[in-house]
Design an enzyme around this catalytic site. Structure first.
Site, PDB file in Angstrom:
ATOM      1  N   HIS A  32      -4.444   4.174   6.311  1.00 14.03           N
ATOM      2  CA  HIS A  32      -3.324   3.828   5.538  1.00 14.03           C
ATOM      3  C   HIS A  32      -2.111   4.318   6.454  1.00 14.03           C
ATOM      4  CE1 HIS A  32      -5.612   2.658   2.255  1.00 14.03           C
ATOM      5  NE2 HIS A  32      -6.584   3.775   2.444  1.00 14.03           N
ATOM      6  N   ASP A  76       0.820  -1.237   0.018  1.00 16.18           N
ATOM      7  CA  ASP A  76       0.025   0.084  -0.085  1.00 16.18           C
ATOM      8  C   ASP A  76       0.756   1.148   0.007  1.00 16.18           C
ATOM      9  OD1 ASP A  76      -1.802   1.980   0.528  1.00 16.18           O
ATOM     10  OD2 ASP A  76      -2.484   1.076   2.571  1.00 16.18           O
TER      11      ASP A  76
END
Ligand SMILES: [Zn+2]
Ligand SMILES: [Zn+2]
Length: 555
Positions: free
Chosen positions: A369, A196
């Site tokens: 995130h 990610d």
């Protein structure tokens, strides 16, 4: 060492935010990690959803052994029903993921009327065999419960897709990421990490989700009137924190918006959140409570056109009428691409006299995130031989690669990929090979189409230059015009004096007169002639290229 090759082909999520999907292949077999959607931009008129172009998968549908989904967000799960529908296999491939993810998958498949898809709930630690692939989920933290990395083991080596993650040290459910498994993976050897990259541009660590609750409480305590909180419906730990803060101040909570109600129900039934029934109030009975005893939790944090908050902001919501004294709390930030819609909504709220509190004014949101230090931590724990940054625009993929250098993974070991660009790994190393088809497909109602499809082209024309409908009746005997031609003009750039219709009528008259002289009788031919003459005139007079729909009737 075998002669096998491991091949990873991202079909979405690279060089963009959204529609994440990757194909993993070895020995002629195939496995898919995630099948996500992306929401259309304002230019994509009437498009409901954007899907990754998965033609590559459809062309080898029989080689597909399984689909694994990292977590329940739309950008990872939303394309699943469309993919399964287009696969057209007698026996659909099995779908794997954790409890909440699979509950959301089942509900989606049901909505699409897809029956007989084997959807398997799998918990971290279990090992699943699918053809030449062995799959294991690894528990990670994110802004939705049950997020997982997907570890895939093959004879040619292994790959870990992190999915969306962060390292929250004090998550709401008390279950931080499985550091032990990640460390062991690093010790045993990891060939490739697909990580990610969303927050590769943000320094430090993201603050913990558990810090959001106290901040919400502080904001709520200052409010005297009604409070409306908007956040992602899938962030059910956030919703639970809103309920707790409301309860502390003696306020009841109303859940508004279809997906909000649905996700909270799924979350409660799976035990991810718990609160007593009397903490909630039915949105139909809002007027029974004074303003200072109420918190409304609503969808619409991204300014989505049909969302509850958006309708409230435009005074079009059935149950909630906003007024001065209400405070709207944005416990979310705009996903790139949604900024304009969010700002528009906020401004409408001010116009109604509401107060607006966003994450800029108070720490009432944290990202799902990991920031830069968390991305480095993932690399240090798993110590991959190779890295392919995923889930980010070009800039963030590059920043992720640069971070890797800081922890000793040099450029020769990092592959900055693209959608449709396969990375092949074997005993001799890793390399990009010839690209395959990738891009986007549009969902328009219930149909999947190509960007160039007629409906979209039409909408683009309509939105830019408008439409002209012409109805004229001509004599069957001699083709002479009978009566005045009718013209309906909508959205055509023109002066306000109304002379355009008069001029257009003249064009139609002379066009039909010429056709009559030339003995043209077929209505279809006449329509073509009139269409072309009108188009010429409009273009010459700088009225753009509106869509022209002539209807010629013979009498
Ligand atoms: Zn995502
Ligand atoms: Zn996510």
């Amino acid at each position: 060492v075998t002669g096998s090759v491991l091949r990873i082909t991202p079909l979405g999520g690279l060089g963009e935010i959204g529609k994440n999907m990757a194909v993993v292949e070895t020995d002629g077999r195939m496995l898919i990690v995630d099948a996500g959607v992306k929401f259309p931009t304002a230019e994509m008129h009437g498009v409901d959803l954007v899907l990754p172009d998965f033609t590559y998968v459809l062309e080898r549908a029989d080689a597909l052994d399984a689909i694994v989904v990292t977590h329940g967000h739309e950008d990872h799960l939303g394309a699943l029903p469309w993919l399964l529908r287009e696969l057209e296999r007698a026996t659909p491939p099995p779908v794997y993921g954790r409890g909440l993810t699979m509950a959301m998958a089942r509900s989606k498949l049901e909505e699409h009327g897809l029956k007989g898809v084997p959807v398997h709930t799998t918990e971290p630690g279990e090992r699943i065999s699918a053809g030449p692939f062995t799959v294991e989920l690894v528990h990670l933290t994110h802004s939705i419960p049950d997020a997982a990395g997907v570890l895939i083991d093959t004879a040619a080596g292994n790959v870990l897709f992190t999915g969306d993650f962060r390292f929250d040290q004090s998550p709401i459910d008390g279950r931080p990421a499985d550091f032990e498994r990640l460390t062991r993976l690093g010790r045993e050897g990891l060939l490739l990490l697909c990580g990610d990259s969303t927050n590769a541009d943000r320094d430090g660590f993201a603050s913990s989700e558990s810090a959001v609750g106290p901040a919400l409480l502080e904001v709520f305590a200052r409010c005297e009137g009604r409070i409306v909180v908007t956040s992602f419906a899938s962030n059910i730990h956030r919703v639970a924190q809103v309920v707790a803060a409301a309860d502390e101040l003696g306020r009841k909570v109303a859940l508004v918006g279809r997906s909000m109600v649905k996700n909270v129900n799924i979350g409660r039934s799976l035990g991810h959140i718990a609160f007593p029934d009397d903490a909630l109030v039915d949105p139909r009975h809002l007027d029974r409570l004074p303003d200072d005893e109420l918190v409304i939790v609503s969808t619409g944090s991204q300014g989505e056109p049909l969302s509850a908050l958006r309708r409230m902001a435009y005074g079009e919501h059935r149950q909630v009428t906003l007024h001065a004294g209400d405070t709207i709390v944005f416990s979310a930030t705009a996903v790139p691409g949604n900024e304009r819609a969010v700002n528009e909504t906020i401004d409408r709220l001010y116009h109604l006299g509401c107060e607006v509190v966003t994450a800029r004014e108070a720490p009432i949101h944290t990202s799902g995130h990991g920031h830069r230090e968390e991305l480095k931590l993932m690399l240090n724990l798993t110590r991959p031989r190779y890295l392919m940054p995923v889930h980010g625009d070009h800039k963030r993929l590059r920043l992720h690669a640069r971070l890797a250098e800081a922890v000793g993974i040099g450029p020769e070991r990092t592959f900055i990929g693209e959608n449709g660009l396969p990375l092949e790994l074997d005993a001799t190393g890793a390399r990009f090979v010839d690209p395959v088809r990738a891009g986007m497909m549009f969902v328009d109602g219930l149909e999947i189409g190509e960007p160039a499809d007629a409906a979209l082209r039409d909408r683009r024309v309509l939105s830019r230059d408008g439409v002209i409908v012409l109805i004229a009746t001509v004599s069957e005997q001699d083709g002479e015009l009978l009566g005045e031609p009718e013209l309906i003009v909508r959205g055509v750039p023109t002066q306000a004096d109304g002379t355009l219709v008069v001029s257009l009528r003249d064009v139609v008259r002379s066009s039909l007169a010429r056709a009559a002289r030339e003995q043209l009788r077929e209505p279809e031919l006449l329509q073509q002639v009139v269409h072309d003459d009108l188009a010429d005139f409009l273009c010459r007079e700088r009225h753009g290229r509106p869509m022209i729909l002539p209807v010629i009737i013979e009498l």
